[in-house]
Design a protein around this motif. Structure first.
Motif, PDB file in Angstrom:
ATOM      1  N   CYS A 252     -12.674   1.546  -5.046  1.00  0.00           N
ATOM      2  CA  CYS A 252     -11.479   2.098  -4.390  1.00  0.00           C
ATOM      3  C   CYS A 252     -10.764   3.145  -5.241  1.00  0.00           C
ATOM      4  N   GLY A 253     -10.621   2.868  -6.537  1.00  0.00           N
ATOM      5  CA  GLY A 253      -9.864   3.752  -7.416  1.00  0.00           C
ATOM      6  C   GLY A 253     -10.502   5.088  -7.678  1.00  0.00           C
ATOM      7  N   GLU A 254     -11.774   5.258  -7.337  1.00  0.00           N
ATOM      8  CA  GLU A 254     -12.434   6.526  -7.611  1.00  0.00           C
ATOM      9  C   GLU A 254     -12.446   7.487  -6.422  1.00  0.00           C
ATOM     10  N   ILE A 255     -12.060   7.009  -5.264  1.00  0.00           N
ATOM     11  CA  ILE A 255     -12.171   7.853  -4.072  1.00  0.00           C
ATOM     12  C   ILE A 255     -11.094   8.930  -4.041  1.00  0.00           C
ATOM     13  N   LEU A 256      -9.848   8.566  -4.120  1.00  0.00           N
ATOM     14  CA  LEU A 256      -8.742   9.530  -4.147  1.00  0.00           C
ATOM     15  C   LEU A 256      -7.795   9.138  -5.277  1.00  0.00           C
ATOM     16  N   PRO A 257      -8.177   9.402  -6.509  1.00  0.00           N
ATOM     17  CA  PRO A 257      -7.384   8.912  -7.641  1.00  0.00           C
ATOM     18  C   PRO A 257      -5.963   9.474  -7.718  1.00  0.00           C
ATOM     19  N   ALA A 258      -5.687  10.608  -7.092  1.00  0.00           N
ATOM     20  CA  ALA A 258      -4.352  11.204  -7.158  1.00  0.00           C
ATOM     21  C   ALA A 258      -3.370  10.565  -6.172  1.00  0.00           C
ATOM     22  N   GLU A 259      -3.886   9.842  -5.193  1.00  0.00           N
ATOM     23  CA  GLU A 259      -3.010   9.200  -4.201  1.00  0.00           C
ATOM     24  C   GLU A 259      -2.412   7.920  -4.782  1.00  0.00           C
ATOM     25  N   PRO A 260      -1.166   7.590  -4.421  1.00  0.00           N
ATOM     26  CA  PRO A 260      -0.567   6.341  -4.900  1.00  0.00           C
ATOM     27  C   PRO A 260      -1.342   5.124  -4.389  1.00  0.00           C
ATOM     28  N   LYS A 261      -1.508   4.144  -5.250  1.00  0.00           N
ATOM     29  CA  LYS A 261      -2.260   2.934  -4.897  1.00  0.00           C
ATOM     30  C   LYS A 261      -1.671   2.242  -3.669  1.00  0.00           C
ATOM     31  N   SER A 262      -0.344   2.195  -3.585  1.00  0.00           N
ATOM     32  CA  SER A 262       0.297   1.527  -2.446  1.00  0.00           C
ATOM     33  C   SER A 262      -0.032   2.234  -1.131  1.00  0.00           C
ATOM     34  N   SER A 263      -0.099   3.542  -1.154  1.00  0.00           N
ATOM     35  CA  SER A 263      -0.445   4.309   0.043  1.00  0.00           C
ATOM     36  C   SER A 263      -1.899   4.062   0.430  1.00  0.00           C
ATOM     37  N   LEU A 264      -2.777   4.049  -0.573  1.00  0.00           N
ATOM     38  CA  LEU A 264      -4.197   3.844  -0.291  1.00  0.00           C
ATOM     39  C   LEU A 264      -4.472   2.453   0.263  1.00  0.00           C
ATOM     40  N   THR A 265      -3.748   1.467  -0.207  1.00  0.00           N
ATOM     41  CA  THR A 265      -3.929   0.108   0.305  1.00  0.00           C
ATOM     42  C   THR A 265      -3.696   0.085   1.814  1.00  0.00           C
ATOM     43  N   HIS A 266      -2.691   0.793   2.263  1.00  0.00           N
ATOM     44  CA  HIS A 266      -2.412   0.904   3.703  1.00  0.00           C
ATOM     45  C   HIS A 266      -3.587   1.574   4.426  1.00  0.00           C
ATOM     46  N   HIS A 267      -4.117   2.649   3.859  1.00  0.00           N
ATOM     47  CA  HIS A 267      -5.233   3.371   4.494  1.00  0.00           C
ATOM     48  C   HIS A 267      -6.507   2.535   4.510  1.00  0.00           C
ATOM     49  N   TRP A 268      -6.783   1.815   3.410  1.00  0.00           N
ATOM     50  CA  TRP A 268      -7.979   0.953   3.388  1.00  0.00           C
ATOM     51  C   TRP A 268      -7.898  -0.059   4.525  1.00  0.00           C
ATOM     52  N   ARG A 269      -6.728  -0.662   4.666  1.00  0.00           N
ATOM     53  CA  ARG A 269      -6.559  -1.698   5.691  1.00  0.00           C
ATOM     54  C   ARG A 269      -6.750  -1.115   7.093  1.00  0.00           C
ATOM     55  N   ALA A 270      -6.157   0.032   7.356  1.00  0.00           N
ATOM     56  CA  ALA A 270      -6.302   0.650   8.681  1.00  0.00           C
ATOM     57  C   ALA A 270      -7.766   0.942   8.993  1.00  0.00           C
ATOM     58  N   LEU A 271      -8.475   1.487   8.028  1.00  0.00           N
ATOM     59  CA  LEU A 271      -9.893   1.805   8.235  1.00  0.00           C
ATOM     60  C   LEU A 271     -10.735   0.539   8.379  1.00  0.00           C
ATOM     61  N   ARG A 272     -10.459  -0.452   7.557  1.00  0.00           N
ATOM     62  CA  ARG A 272     -11.224  -1.706   7.593  1.00  0.00           C
ATOM     63  C   ARG A 272     -11.008  -2.442   8.905  1.00  0.00           C
TER      64      ARG A 272
END
Length: 108
Positions: free
Chosen positions: A41-61
């Motif tokens: 997860c941390g290598e895909i969009l490293p510049a994005e905030p982790k909290s924001s990415l967690t939301h996106h991972w969940r939506a996609l999953r």
């Protein structure tokens, strides 16, 4: 820790997939996964905030677009290409295609 929810292939709905793909960050994520390789997860969009990415991972999953796997404290992600191709043939090919401009109709 609770198991992560992943819809079965037959339960993936087009409206959910399109909704998940309707965000520019999520489109970047699936393009990064287009080669079929599993990514941390941390290598895909490293510049994005982790909290924001967690939301996106969940939506996609939860839409059935990605599969997330937990390994210790890390999460790994793959694109559910085979499942999406089964449910909606050609959708990912269109998604990965370069956008083309629309011809403007002649105004009369």
């Amino acid at each position: 820790m609770a198991d992560l929810y992943h819809p079965e292939t037959r339960a993936i709905q087009l409206v959910d997939v399109l909704g998940a793909l309707g965000h520019p960050v999520r489109m970047e994520i699936i393009r990064a996964l287009a080669d079929g390789e599993e990514r941390f997860c941390g290598e895909i969009l490293p510049a994005e905030p982790k909290s924001s990415l967690t939301h996106h991972w969940r939506a996609l999953r939860e839409a059935g677009v990605i599969h997330q796997r937990r390994a210790g404290r890390k999460f790994y992600i793959t694109l559910r290409r085979a499942d999406l191709d089964t449910r909606f043939p050609g959708l990912l090919d269109l998604t990965f295609a370069e956008p083309t401009g629309f011809d403007k109709p002649d105004s009369k």
